[in-house]
Design an enzyme around this catalytic site. Structure first.
Site, short mmCIF file in Angstrom:
data_model
loop_
_atom_site.label_atom_id
_atom_site.label_comp_id
_atom_site.label_asym_id
_atom_site.label_seq_id
_atom_site.Cartn_x
_atom_site.Cartn_y
_atom_site.Cartn_z
N CYS A 160 -2.00 -1.19 10.38
CA CYS A 160 -0.93 -0.66 9.28
C CYS A 160 -0.80 0.68 9.43
O CYS A 160 -1.88 1.63 9.28
CB CYS A 160 -1.77 -1.01 8.01
SG CYS A 160 -1.15 -0.31 6.54
N THR A 193 0.51 2.86 7.14
CA THR A 193 0.14 3.66 5.91
C THR A 193 -1.16 3.96 5.86
O THR A 193 -1.92 5.06 5.49
CB THR A 193 0.48 2.77 4.85
OG1 THR A 193 2.02 2.55 5.03
CG2 THR A 193 0.37 3.52 3.42
N TYR A 199 0.88 -1.28 0.00
CA TYR A 199 -0.02 -0.13 0.01
C TYR A 199 0.68 1.20 0.01
O TYR A 199 0.42 2.22 -0.36
CB TYR A 199 -0.93 0.12 1.10
CG TYR A 199 -2.27 -0.75 1.26
CD1 TYR A 199 -2.26 -1.90 0.26
CD2 TYR A 199 -3.26 -0.47 2.08
CE1 TYR A 199 -3.67 -2.62 0.26
CE2 TYR A 199 -4.58 -1.16 2.06
CZ TYR A 199 -4.42 -2.22 1.03
OH TYR A 199 -5.76 -2.84 1.03
N CYS A 209 6.20 0.86 10.41
CA CYS A 209 5.51 0.37 9.46
C CYS A 209 5.48 -1.38 10.09
O CYS A 209 6.62 -1.79 10.41
CB CYS A 209 6.27 0.18 8.05
SG CYS A 209 5.73 -1.16 6.85
N THR A 210 4.29 -1.86 10.05
CA THR A 210 4.32 -3.06 10.90
C THR A 210 5.32 -4.12 10.49
O THR A 210 5.39 -5.02 11.17
CB THR A 210 2.91 -3.70 11.13
OG1 THR A 210 1.99 -3.45 9.81
CG2 THR A 210 2.03 -2.50 12.05
N1 DGL Z 1 2.55 -2.61 6.97
C1 DGL Z 1 2.15 -1.38 6.29
C2 DGL Z 1 2.50 -0.31 7.22
O1 DGL Z 1 2.44 -0.53 8.50
C3 DGL Z 1 2.45 -1.26 4.92
C4 DGL Z 1 3.21 -2.15 4.02
C5 DGL Z 1 2.70 -1.71 2.66
O2 DGL Z 1 1.73 -2.32 2.30
O3 DGL Z 1 3.43 -0.90 1.96
O4 DGL Z 1 2.52 0.74 6.93
#
Ligand code: DGL
Length: 275
Positions: A75, A77, A43, A190-191
């Protein structure tokens, strides 16, 4: 009144399972239904408007499938852009990653001498300027430098490479700027990057404190359910179900990087092919 309904947790991929792990530790009798939109991962390089479309679709789908009593947007994002919109659309309590991250950073700044904080997150999270906006809440004496580094390619490392390989160390060493390697505290923004903590810690100053908001998310979940008298009163260990939008086999392998417990994975074959 206690609630038997599950807690919903969602992310673009397997990264949010790091948050699931912390929730399971704190609340072992809660069922958890997870949604990973693996068909659209990552994402973090998508436009905010498309992230909104994907996130609302995933949130509504998860609520319809699971009747979850609350939703955790595991997430960064999605959280930094669209948390309020998701909450308004669903009408159940929604918790994201930003407030727990603020708690985690305040905690470390209060306890340790911290002059600089690094934040590793996706491009979309950096572009949201969320940490610039909330920084006065974290650094109340304006004494801490903030170094944000868009680290989207590390999402692919977690989703695609063998995390034990020596190549990983080389890639991280090349990819991380010196200012991040020298910071006093590092926020896992970011997780997905939770899976990299063992390797990351070898790249940083030995005294650097890594802040992973997952445990802070778990205590927000506990408080929210407790205050609403919606904690489960079951004495049976939880069940963990993951709905994914593509490639079950691959997800099962990647999930093991985050969680060892039994995981029931259900692939929703039509999800990515319909509005
Ligand atoms: N795990 C997601 C986050 O914490 C994003 C990873 C992605 O889809 O770019 O931002």
């Amino acid at each position: 009144m206690a609630s038997i309904y599950p807690i919903g947790v969602m992310d673009s991929g397997a990264g949010g399972l790091s948050v699931v792990k912390a929730i399971k530790r704190a609340l072992p009798y809660e069922n958890i239904h997870y949604f990973a939109d693996t068909a659209h991962l990552p994402y973090g390089i998508k436009s905010p408007e498309f992230i909104k479309y994907l996130a609302l679709k995933m949130a509504r789908h998860l609520v319809a499938l699971s009747s979850c009593k609350m939703l955790v947007v595991a997430c960064h994002t999605i959280s930094v852009w669209w948390l309020r919109e998701i909450e308004q659309a669903l009408g159940i309590p929604v918790i994201g990653m930003v407030n727990p991250s603020i708690d985690g950073l305040k905690d470390v700044i209060a306890k340790k001498p911290v002059k600089s904080v690094g934040i590793l997150s996706t491009k979309a999270t950096v572009n949201s300027k969320v940490y610039e906006k909330v920084w006065p809440l974290i650094d109340i004496h304006s004494q801490v430098a903030r170094i944000e580094h868009a680290s989207g390619p590390l999402v692919s490392l977690v989703e695609e490479t063998d995390l034990t390989s020596s190549d990983l160390k080389i890639v991280l060493d090349y990819f991380l700027p010196q200012s991040i390697k020298m910071c006093d505290a590092l926020l896992i923004g970011c997780t997905h990057f939770s899976a990299l903590i063992p390797s990351l810690s070898k790249m940083l100053k030995p005294s650097c404190h890594i802040v992973d908001a997952a445990d802070f998310v778990a205590s927000h979940v506990h408080n929210t359910l407790g205050n609403a008298s919606m904690l489960s009163n079951s004495d049976k260990p939880h069940k963990l179900i993951a709905y994914i939008s593509d490639n079950k086999e691959r997800f099962q392998i990647i999930a093991r990087r985050f969680i060892e417990d039994e995981l029931i994975v259900k692939e929703l074959r039509d999800y990515a092919r319909t509005n």
